[in-house]
Design a protein around this motif. Structure first.
Motif, PDB file in Angstrom:
ATOM      1  N   TYR B 182       0.824  -1.216   0.000  1.00  0.00           N
ATOM      2  CA  TYR B 182       0.000   0.000   0.000  1.00  0.00           C
ATOM      3  C   TYR B 182       0.855   1.262   0.000  1.00  0.00           C
ATOM      4  O   TYR B 182       1.929   1.305   0.605  1.00  0.00           O
ATOM      5  N   VAL B 183       0.327   2.281  -0.683  1.00  0.00           N
ATOM      6  CA  VAL B 183       0.903   3.624  -0.588  1.00  0.00           C
ATOM      7  C   VAL B 183      -0.088   4.464   0.203  1.00  0.00           C
ATOM      8  O   VAL B 183      -1.262   4.525  -0.147  1.00  0.00           O
ATOM      9  N   VAL B 184       0.376   5.080   1.272  1.00  0.00           N
ATOM     10  CA  VAL B 184      -0.524   5.896   2.084  1.00  0.00           C
ATOM     11  C   VAL B 184      -0.050   7.349   2.081  1.00  0.00           C
ATOM     12  O   VAL B 184       1.136   7.631   2.237  1.00  0.00           O
ATOM     13  N   CYS B 185      -1.003   8.234   1.873  1.00  0.00           N
ATOM     14  CA  CYS B 185      -0.695   9.658   1.966  1.00  0.00           C
ATOM     15  C   CYS B 185      -1.207  10.161   3.315  1.00  0.00           C
ATOM     16  O   CYS B 185      -2.387  10.057   3.622  1.00  0.00           O
ATOM     17  N   ASN B 186      -0.290  10.685   4.110  1.00  0.00           N
ATOM     18  CA  ASN B 186      -0.636  11.193   5.425  1.00  0.00           C
ATOM     19  C   ASN B 186      -1.092  12.649   5.302  1.00  0.00           C
ATOM     20  O   ASN B 186      -0.285  13.551   5.134  1.00  0.00           O
ATOM     21  N   ALA B 187      -2.404  12.842   5.344  1.00  0.00           N
ATOM     22  CA  ALA B 187      -2.960  14.195   5.263  1.00  0.00           C
ATOM     23  C   ALA B 187      -3.654  14.527   6.579  1.00  0.00           C
ATOM     24  O   ALA B 187      -4.652  15.229   6.623  1.00  0.00           O
ATOM     25  N   ASP B 188      -3.106  13.968   7.669  1.00  0.00           N
ATOM     26  CA  ASP B 188      -3.670  14.226   8.994  1.00  0.00           C
ATOM     27  C   ASP B 188      -2.894  15.360   9.639  1.00  0.00           C
ATOM     28  O   ASP B 188      -2.199  15.174  10.621  1.00  0.00           O
ATOM     29  N   GLU B 189      -3.023  16.522   9.043  1.00  0.00           N
ATOM     30  CA  GLU B 189      -2.235  17.666   9.491  1.00  0.00           C
ATOM     31  C   GLU B 189      -2.748  18.136  10.849  1.00  0.00           C
ATOM     32  O   GLU B 189      -3.845  18.670  10.938  1.00  0.00           O
ATOM     33  N   SER B 303       5.594  -4.287   7.706  1.00  0.00           N
ATOM     34  CA  SER B 303       4.259  -4.744   8.070  1.00  0.00           C
ATOM     35  C   SER B 303       3.428  -3.544   8.505  1.00  0.00           C
ATOM     36  O   SER B 303       3.596  -3.033   9.608  1.00  0.00           O
ATOM     37  N   GLY B 304       2.554  -3.106   7.618  1.00  0.00           N
ATOM     38  CA  GLY B 304       1.756  -1.924   7.913  1.00  0.00           C
ATOM     39  C   GLY B 304       0.280  -2.185   7.836  1.00  0.00           C
ATOM     40  O   GLY B 304      -0.242  -3.041   8.557  1.00  0.00           O
ATOM     41  N   TYR B 305      -0.403  -1.492   6.922  1.00  0.00           N
ATOM     42  CA  TYR B 305      -1.853  -1.613   6.779  1.00  0.00           C
ATOM     43  C   TYR B 305      -2.236  -3.068   6.498  1.00  0.00           C
ATOM     44  O   TYR B 305      -1.725  -3.682   5.560  1.00  0.00           O
ATOM     45  N   LEU B 306      -3.110  -3.623   7.311  1.00  0.00           N
ATOM     46  CA  LEU B 306      -3.544  -5.028   7.227  1.00  0.00           C
ATOM     47  C   LEU B 306      -2.366  -5.995   7.204  1.00  0.00           C
ATOM     48  O   LEU B 306      -2.424  -7.054   6.571  1.00  0.00           O
ATOM     49  N   GLY B 307      -1.285  -5.580   7.853  1.00  0.00           N
ATOM     50  CA  GLY B 307      -0.106  -6.450   7.945  1.00  0.00           C
ATOM     51  C   GLY B 307       0.744  -6.480   6.684  1.00  0.00           C
ATOM     52  O   GLY B 307       1.703  -7.261   6.591  1.00  0.00           O
ATOM     53  N   LYS B 308       0.397  -5.652   5.703  1.00  0.00           N
ATOM     54  CA  LYS B 308       1.149  -5.652   4.442  1.00  0.00           C
ATOM     55  C   LYS B 308       2.132  -4.478   4.411  1.00  0.00           C
ATOM     56  O   LYS B 308       1.907  -3.451   5.064  1.00  0.00           O
ATOM     57  N   PRO B 309       3.186  -4.594   3.606  1.00  0.00           N
ATOM     58  CA  PRO B 309       4.149  -3.491   3.505  1.00  0.00           C
ATOM     59  C   PRO B 309       3.466  -2.200   3.041  1.00  0.00           C
ATOM     60  O   PRO B 309       2.730  -2.206   2.056  1.00  0.00           O
ATOM     61  N   THR B 310       3.705  -1.148   3.788  1.00  0.00           N
ATOM     62  CA  THR B 310       2.992   0.104   3.543  1.00  0.00           C
ATOM     63  C   THR B 310       3.968   1.271   3.568  1.00  0.00           C
ATOM     64  O   THR B 310       4.772   1.390   4.482  1.00  0.00           O
ATOM     65  N   ASN B 311       3.866   2.107   2.537  1.00  0.00           N
ATOM     66  CA  ASN B 311       4.738   3.261   2.465  1.00  0.00           C
ATOM     67  C   ASN B 311       3.930   4.512   2.791  1.00  0.00           C
ATOM     68  O   ASN B 311       3.035   4.888   2.059  1.00  0.00           O
ATOM     69  N   VAL B 312       4.251   5.154   3.930  1.00  0.00           N
ATOM     70  CA  VAL B 312       3.508   6.341   4.338  1.00  0.00           C
ATOM     71  C   VAL B 312       4.343   7.593   4.067  1.00  0.00           C
ATOM     72  O   VAL B 312       5.465   7.709   4.572  1.00  0.00           O
ATOM     73  N   ASN B 313       3.818   8.491   3.253  1.00  0.00           N
ATOM     74  CA  ASN B 313       4.482   9.774   3.023  1.00  0.00           C
ATOM     75  C   ASN B 313       3.491  10.906   3.253  1.00  0.00           C
ATOM     76  O   ASN B 313       2.294  10.745   3.099  1.00  0.00           O
ATOM     77  N   ASN B 314       4.039  12.057   3.561  1.00  0.00           N
ATOM     78  CA  ASN B 314       3.239  13.244   3.818  1.00  0.00           C
ATOM     79  C   ASN B 314       2.826  13.929   2.504  1.00  0.00           C
ATOM     80  O   ASN B 314       3.463  13.747   1.464  1.00  0.00           O
ATOM     81  N   VAL B 315       1.781  14.719   2.550  1.00  0.00           N
ATOM     82  CA  VAL B 315       1.259  15.422   1.364  1.00  0.00           C
ATOM     83  C   VAL B 315       2.338  16.242   0.660  1.00  0.00           C
ATOM     84  O   VAL B 315       2.527  16.156  -0.553  1.00  0.00           O
ATOM     85  N   GLU B 316       3.048  17.041   1.456  1.00  0.00           N
ATOM     86  CA  GLU B 316       4.046  17.930   0.854  1.00  0.00           C
ATOM     87  C   GLU B 316       5.186  17.132   0.218  1.00  0.00           C
ATOM     88  O   GLU B 316       5.720  17.515  -0.828  1.00  0.00           O
ATOM     89  N   THR B 317       5.547  16.006   0.844  1.00  0.00           N
ATOM     90  CA  THR B 317       6.575  15.143   0.265  1.00  0.00           C
ATOM     91  C   THR B 317       6.136  14.698  -1.122  1.00  0.00           C
ATOM     92  O   THR B 317       6.889  14.791  -2.092  1.00  0.00           O
TER      93      THR B 317
END
Lengths: 128, 589
Positions: B182-189, B303-317
């Motif tokens: 998964y690719v996750v965009c962190n927009a929880d500013e 091991s991230g979202y649902l135990g699968k590899p997950t890449n979390v980056n911020n909006v500005e990134t």
């Protein structure tokens, strides 16, 4: 709408959109206005302003395109708009309430006379 | 009236004011009138040009000429040579200063390149600005590792605050083996006063979508998730519109641009909990569980979202990614400092003239940000401190004004980059109260999992409260310090590990103020109400009764035409009397 199927298609699409913009910029009597419409701009009255500009420009028979855009960064001077007269550099005006909007139409758009509240663009953008 | 043909703009910024820009403007008008040009040439004062060190500034609008360091005696030449004869006065040109040529403007917009320029709800305008071109290039290269290498080489670091190298994160996730990533965009500013992510999503949502698809291709993920706070309804609406448009054109969905690569994005809404900006808490919240952090490792990249590899980056990134692909890693790496490349967006707020969203190259100094871009401190007051990094950060003071701003320097100065909130404080701000404000926030936002954070921060808050009420002791200051270190050392996640920073940083930089509060029971900024008294000077008071009539608690007594008195036991220190007094008879002691 057809899907973009390759990089070549995309490049063609970009050229088409670019030339449309260039055409718009070269048009001899079209006034272009962008209204900064992020949450903060809207909170300061940008939505009412945009409606006012669209209605009034129409009533006063001025050929214009008014579009919304995102944050210009001048929070202290919201609402802000960018006005581009035909063949002229864009000018950003701040503190544009409805009264100032009216003044901008009457003075700047009709007569090329500037009004208070000009914000010089103080940033560079990346070259395209 | 003849139509005006030419415009001369005179910078009306605060620092040009000090350089007599008004004299320049009025002399210029006079000169224009003398030449009989006042029907066609207009002189206008404007906002700040951001070229403060080179003022006063005069700009000739129609040919985009900027004159710097203009003196009254230069005006005749500018009018005669430039306006009448059409020859620029070369000795005053901005371009004549080679040092200024490159960086004439302090701001460089990369992440914000399209904000305020394109219509965020019109994908065609994004196309005209190289939209989705980077994704096209990446897909055509058929080499995910090459994309990761470009991002690694660019030196881009996470813009959410931690500053972890983005390319490295992508590489680790790409190497994790799994059937789904998964690719996750962190927009929880969540930082108070920070709104750059919201502005990017509202002004240029397609850039984030495009970057997420690029990240998906690079790491081998077919699903993207944006975790966005429900408090951002407009950002959500524009993002949804953009996602739909993107699907229509085939930039999301199956077989993107004929490459065989599938990728799509869904939204997940957050309820606005600060802790959910921490990536493990964010992932738990997306899974429908309590937004509580868990121990790392395992890192989400394994091991991230649902135990699968997950890449979390911020909006500005993410917003930086398409530009890096289009313009190259070298181009990006040439901007900024040795270890912090590119630019950073800051939400400049507080006691500053030009409150705004700014994007500056890494390595710029606070002085440039505050006095040039920000136009200086409001009402000519004295600068005291800048708070960066929100509730996890600290204060920078006068001694840091000339420190180049980057990830490492801010940490060395006892603060941090954070997501980019920058709150300017002046002499009227009490630093103990500021620390208390941030602790109030952290106490509210602690998830409660770790005892030191849950209970320790509450105790920190109570001690600070005690000090602002004038009941603090010197021992309390020691307690503050010790407890802060314990909380930092024993908390699990970033929230607890950094929550005492505002306390430690103000103790370090404003020790004198703390001492004053606990020993002589004085707050030099007159913010701590318990430590101040409104006093009527009997010599000045004429007995007009204005104060007594306006006191909401009837604390002021006195006969007409005789000096009045404030009963300190009743007074709530609202200051209404001082505002109403026309004889300056009331002061704060």
């Amino acid at each position: 709408m057809s899907k973009v199927k390759s990089l070549e298609d995309l490049k063609k699409l970009r050229e088409e959109m670019e030339s449309k913009l260039v055409e718009r910029n070269n048009s001899s009597n079209l006034v272009q206005i962008k209204v900064a419409m992020a949450t903060c701009g809207i909170a300061s009255g940008a939505k009412d302003l945009m409606e006012f500009l669209i209605d009034e420009l129409d009533k006063r028979n001025i050929e214009a395109v008014v579009t919304q855009t995102g944050c210009m960064g001048y929070c202290y001077a919201e609402p802000t708009i960018e006005v581009t007269l035909p063949n002229k550099a864009p000018i950003v005006f701040g503190y544009v309430n409805l009264k100032k909007g009216d003044e901008i139409i009457e003075k700047y758009i009709k007569n090329n006379e500037l009004v208070d509240g000009i914000i010089p663009v103080n940033y560079e953008s990346i070259e395209k | 009236m003849a139509k005006i043909k030419k415009h001369l703009l005179v910078c009306g910024g605060t620092s040009c004011n000090a350089l007599q820009n008004e004299v320049i403007a009025s002399n210029l008008k006079e000169t224009i009138r003398e030449k009989g040009l006042n029907e066609e040439v207009q002189v206008m004062m404007t906002g700040c040009f951001g070229l403060c060190e080179k003022g006063p500034i005069v700009k000739v609008l129609h040919d985009n000429t900027i004159y710097i360091g203009v003196k009254p005696e230069d005006l005749k030449e500018i009018v005669e040579e430039h306006i009448i004869n059409g020859n620029k006065v070369t000795r005053l040109l901005l371009d004549s200063d080679p040092n200024l040529k490159v960086h004439s403007k302090k701001q460089l917009r990369i992440a914000l390149r399209n904000c305020g320029f394109i219509d965020p709800e019109n994908i065609n305008e994004y196309f005209a600005c190289d939209g989705y071109l980077a994704l096209g290039k990446v897909l055509e290269s058929k080499d995910p590792q090459k994309t990761i290498d470009i991002i690694k080489k660019s030196g881009l670091r996470g813009r959410g605050g931690g500053g972890f190298p983005t390319g490295l994160k992508w590489e680790i996730t790409s190497k994790s083996q799994a059937d789904q990533k998964y690719v996750v965009c962190n927009a929880d500013e969540g930082d108070p006063g920070a709104f750059m992510d919201r502005s990017i999503l509202e002004g240029d949502p397609h850039s984030v979508i495009e970057a997420m698809a690029i990240a998906g291709y690079a790491i081998g993920a077919t699903k993207g998730l944006v975790y966005i706070r429900a408090e951002y309804p407009l950002a959500i609406e524009r993002l949804k519109t953009a996602i739909n448009q993107s699907r229509e054109f085939g930039f999301l969905g199956t077989d993107i641009m004929g490459s065989g690569f599938d990728f799509d994005i869904e939204l997940r809404y957050g309820a606005g909990a600060f802790v959910c900006g921490e990536e493990t808490a964010l992932i738990h919240s997306m899974e429908g569980n309590r937004g509580e952090p868990t121990f790392k490792p395992p890192f989400p990249s394994v091991s991230g979202y649902l135990g699968k590899p997950t890449n979390v980056n911020n909006v500005e990134t993410f917003a930086n990614i398409p530009v890096i692909i289009n313009k190259g890693a070298e181009w990006f790496a040439a901007i900024g400092t040795e270890k912090s490349k590119g630019t950073k967006v800051f939400a400049l707020a507080g006691k500053i003239n030009n409150v705004g969203l700014i994007e500056v190259p890494m390595g710029i100094t606070l002085r440039e940000i505050i006095y040039e871009i920000g136009g200086g401190i409001k009402d000519g007051k004295k600068f005291k401190a800048v708070q960066t990094g929100g509730p996890s950060g600290g204060c920078l003071t006068e001694v840091h004004l000339d420190t180049p701003i980057d990830y490492d320097n801010l940490i060395a100065a006892g603060s941090m980059m954070g997501s980019g909130g920058m709150i300017v404080m002046d002499e009227d701000d009490c630093m103990v109260s500021i620390a208390k404000y941030y602790l109030d926030f952290t106490v509210e936002e602690s998830c409660g999992k770790c005892t030191p954070c849950r209970i320790g921060n509450k105790r920190l808050y109570e001690i600070l409260e005690k000090i602002t009420l004038g009941k603090g002791t010197l021992e309390d200051l020691d307690k503050l310090k010790n407890l802060s270190h314990v909380i930092k050392d024993t908390s699990l996640c970033g929230l607890g590990q950094t929550s005492p920073n505002p306390v430690l940083s103000t103790l370090e930089n404003f020790w004198d103020e703390y001492i004053e509060h606990v020993t002589v029971k004085k707050c030099r900024s007159n913010q701590c109400k318990a430590l101040m008294q409104y006093i009527i000077d009997p010599e000045q008071c004429v007995g007009c009764t204005a104060c007594a009539r306006n006191c909401p608690v009837n604390a002021i007594t006195g006969e007409r035409k005789l000096a009045h008195l404030i009963n300190q036991d009743i007074c709530i220190k609202c200051g209404a009397c001082m505002e109403k007094c026309k004889f300056n008879a009331i002061s704060i002691k």
